[in-house]
Design a protein around this motif. Structure first.
Motif, short mmCIF file in Angstrom:
data_model
loop_
_atom_site.label_atom_id
_atom_site.label_comp_id
_atom_site.label_asym_id
_atom_site.label_seq_id
_atom_site.Cartn_x
_atom_site.Cartn_y
_atom_site.Cartn_z
N VAL A 146 16.34 -15.06 11.83
CA VAL A 146 15.77 -14.49 10.52
C VAL A 146 15.78 -13.22 10.60
O VAL A 146 15.17 -12.43 11.49
CB VAL A 146 14.69 -15.54 10.10
N VAL A 147 16.18 -12.57 9.51
CA VAL A 147 15.97 -10.92 9.07
C VAL A 147 15.06 -11.07 7.82
O VAL A 147 15.60 -11.37 6.90
CB VAL A 147 17.23 -10.24 9.11
N LEU A 148 13.99 -10.18 8.11
CA LEU A 148 13.02 -9.87 6.96
C LEU A 148 13.28 -8.69 6.36
O LEU A 148 12.89 -7.81 6.91
CB LEU A 148 11.65 -10.40 7.31
N GLY A 149 14.02 -8.52 5.05
CA GLY A 149 13.88 -7.33 4.62
C GLY A 149 12.48 -7.01 3.73
O GLY A 149 12.10 -7.76 2.79
N MET A 150 11.70 -6.44 4.25
CA MET A 150 10.25 -6.30 4.01
C MET A 150 10.19 -5.54 2.80
O MET A 150 10.53 -4.39 2.52
CB MET A 150 9.41 -5.54 4.89
N GLY A 151 10.06 -6.07 1.62
CA GLY A 151 9.91 -5.65 0.25
C GLY A 151 8.66 -4.83 0.37
O GLY A 151 7.62 -4.68 1.04
N SER A 152 8.57 -4.12 -0.95
CA SER A 152 7.27 -3.24 -1.40
C SER A 152 6.96 -3.28 -2.64
O SER A 152 7.91 -3.74 -3.61
CB SER A 152 7.65 -1.77 -1.00
N ALA A 153 5.57 -3.33 -2.78
CA ALA A 153 5.30 -3.48 -4.43
C ALA A 153 4.45 -2.08 -4.73
O ALA A 153 3.95 -1.63 -3.83
CB ALA A 153 4.34 -4.77 -4.35
N PRO A 154 4.53 -1.84 -5.93
CA PRO A 154 3.86 -0.71 -6.33
C PRO A 154 2.39 -0.71 -6.01
O PRO A 154 1.60 -1.74 -6.19
CB PRO A 154 3.76 -0.76 -7.89
N SER A 155 1.53 0.38 -5.53
CA SER A 155 0.27 0.58 -5.17
C SER A 155 -0.49 1.19 -6.26
O SER A 155 -0.16 2.38 -6.38
CB SER A 155 0.27 1.08 -3.69
N MET A 156 -1.62 0.49 -6.54
CA MET A 156 -2.41 1.01 -7.76
C MET A 156 -3.86 1.15 -7.29
O MET A 156 -4.17 -0.05 -6.62
CB MET A 156 -2.30 0.44 -9.05
N PRO A 157 -4.66 2.17 -7.02
CA PRO A 157 -6.10 2.23 -7.02
C PRO A 157 -6.76 1.13 -7.83
O PRO A 157 -6.09 0.80 -8.98
CB PRO A 157 -6.57 3.51 -7.23
N ASP A 158 -7.87 0.60 -7.49
CA ASP A 158 -8.55 -0.26 -8.27
C ASP A 158 -9.34 0.29 -9.23
O ASP A 158 -10.83 0.32 -9.22
CB ASP A 158 -9.56 -1.31 -7.42
N TRP A 159 -8.76 0.92 -10.22
CA TRP A 159 -9.58 1.57 -11.47
C TRP A 159 -10.11 0.38 -12.31
O TRP A 159 -9.29 -0.38 -12.65
CB TRP A 159 -8.47 2.55 -11.86
N THR A 160 -10.73 0.92 -13.15
CA THR A 160 -11.50 0.06 -14.04
C THR A 160 -10.37 -0.34 -15.28
O THR A 160 -10.51 -1.19 -15.83
CB THR A 160 -12.55 0.62 -14.74
N ALA A 161 -9.64 0.66 -15.85
CA ALA A 161 -8.46 0.43 -16.87
C ALA A 161 -7.49 -0.19 -16.40
O ALA A 161 -6.62 -0.40 -17.05
CB ALA A 161 -8.28 1.81 -17.50
#
Length: 434
Positions: A146-161
């Motif tokens: 098995v070959v896993l193409g590691m995906g990425s997801a947008p990273s956002m700080p835990d801001w109140t808004a």
């Protein structure tokens, strides 16, 4: 029974599919839940280019004679002379996306609209369950590797808004470019994405009529390291050197190498400066602020506006900046595919919760399995160094994995590719101190 099944079809697994298509004796399938190939659609801004040369395509660095090279793509698109007269090593990002889409359409091993929903160890290798995203029908496949193409997801700080429609990640920029931005816009980040978005908004500022702010917590809006000897860190030689270092030392080195793979291209910085210079002719004062050393501690909603709680760290001063739209170019995080949770339990993990990965890009298992492996694509920054996400090393990593699967040298991988020495292994005339 397949020799290898790949989960995810980003540039790296797509490159493996291309190399395997011209390799006899290895049967492969690759799956992706998208209905067709796409690559960072939200950042395909007109005029932007790749930050690596066109030779960092799917195949060229290990098989320049491949029919899946970028040059052959240009030939089939009747653009070879156009590219010849362009005289540029760095191609438009839109064209790279179209090249990969063209490539995906040539390869019968690539299946889109297919979501990997489960994977587990099996006596003969691995069992992979794949669901059709349109019909919901599930098929079971057996594979040795098995070959896993590691995906990425947008990273956002835990801001109140977080969750506010007017606060979004840079990955959505082109999808929302035509929306009303309001009277003021803030861009957060110090990398290439932030710079490209700021430049695009600066170009449209006189028409849009908005205030424009650019904030970064770093010391300034600095260029990425792009000297020729600096680029040699993105080589198999440096990967070999880095891999043999102790893990605690690796964890100190990677953050200190930000300038090698983060920052802004000098050309983009020059374009921004030149435009700002022109906008200030005859005493004009564009409504623009560039704020370095300024961390955005929180973002909260204030009616229709967003309030950015900022902290200038050298002056130790806090203040609030308001904007109608905030675009956060705050990077990406690696995402472990949920479908492989059972497989994850069979893998070794380090104290920081990262997979333990061999030099051959294999995820080390709690119970070693000599004939069956899980390979990691673009998830080995902590073990293999800054070259892990680099497109220029993608073909090399794929060739390395294919050689391991085949049990022979399908691709000839040179041992000396750079002028400098990383470490002392090959230093001529060295003497051991007594």
């Amino acid at each position: 029974m397949y020799d290898v099944i790949g989960a995810g079809l980003g540039p790296f697994n797509l490159g493996m599919a291309a190399l395997l298509d011209e390799t006899e004796g290895i049967e492969a399938l690759f799956f992706d839940q998208k209905l067709e190939f796409s690559w960072h659609q939200g950042m395909l801004i007109e005029g932007t280019t790749l930050q690596v040369p066109f030779m960092a395509d799917a195949v060229t660095m290990v098989n320049p004679a491949s029919r899946y090279s970028f040059l052959n793509y240009l030939h089939e698109q009747n653009r070879l002379y156009h590219f010849y007269f362009l005289e540029s090593f760095h191609i438009p990002r839109r064209e790279y996306d179209h090249y990969l889409k063209w490539l995906s359409e040539q390869l019968s091993s690539c299946r889109f609209g297919k979501r990997v929903v489960d994977a587990a160890e099996h006596p003969a290798g691995f069992e992979v369950a794949v669901q059709d995203v349109l019909t919901g029908e599930t098929e079971i496949f057996l594979t040795k590797h098995v070959v896993l193409g590691m995906g990425s997801a947008p990273s956002m700080p835990d801001w109140t808004a977080s969750g506010s429609r007017n606060l979004y990640h840079s990955s959505e920029f082109m999808d929302r470019r035509k929306e009303d931005l309001g009277a003021s816009v803030a861009v957060i980040g110090s990398g290439q994405s932030a710079a490209e978005i700021f430049l695009e908004l600066l170009r449209g500022q006189e028409t849009g009529g908005y205030k424009l702010n650019w904030l970064t917590r770093t010391d300034g809006f600095f260029p990425m390291e792009y000297s020729k000897l600096g680029l040699e860190h993105f080589s198999p030689d440096y990967t070999d050197y880095f891999y043999q270092l102790p893990q605690d030392l690796k964890d100190q080195i990677v953050p200190a190498q930000d300038s090698l793979y983060k920052g802004i291209s000098a050309d983009t910085i020059a374009e921004i400066y030149n435009l700002l210079y022109e906008r200030t002719i005859a005493g004009r004062k564009p409504d623009v602020q560039l704020l370095a050393k300024t961390a955005v501690m929180d973002i909260s909603c204030n009616g229709e506006e967003l309030d950015l709680a900022c902290y200038q760290r050298e002056q130790a001063e806090s203040f609030v900046l308001s904007a109608d739209t905030v675009i956060a170019a705050t990077g990406y995080k690696t995402v472990w595919p949920k479908a492989f949770s059972r497989l994850a339990g069979a893998m070794k993990w380090d104290e920081a919760g990262r997979p333990v990965i061999s030099r051959d890009y294999q995820a080390e298992m709690n119970t070693p399995r000599a004939l069956h492996s899980v390979f990691i694509q673009n998830g080995e920054l902590h073990t293999h160094g800054v070259g892990a996400p680099d497109l220029g090393l993608g073909a090399y990593r794929n060739a390395h994995i294919i050689n391991t699967i085949a049990g022979k040298a399908v691709f000839d991988l040179s041992e000396k590719n750079v002028f400098q020495h990383f470490g002392t292994k090959h230093v001529a005339g060295k003497k051991q101190l007594v």
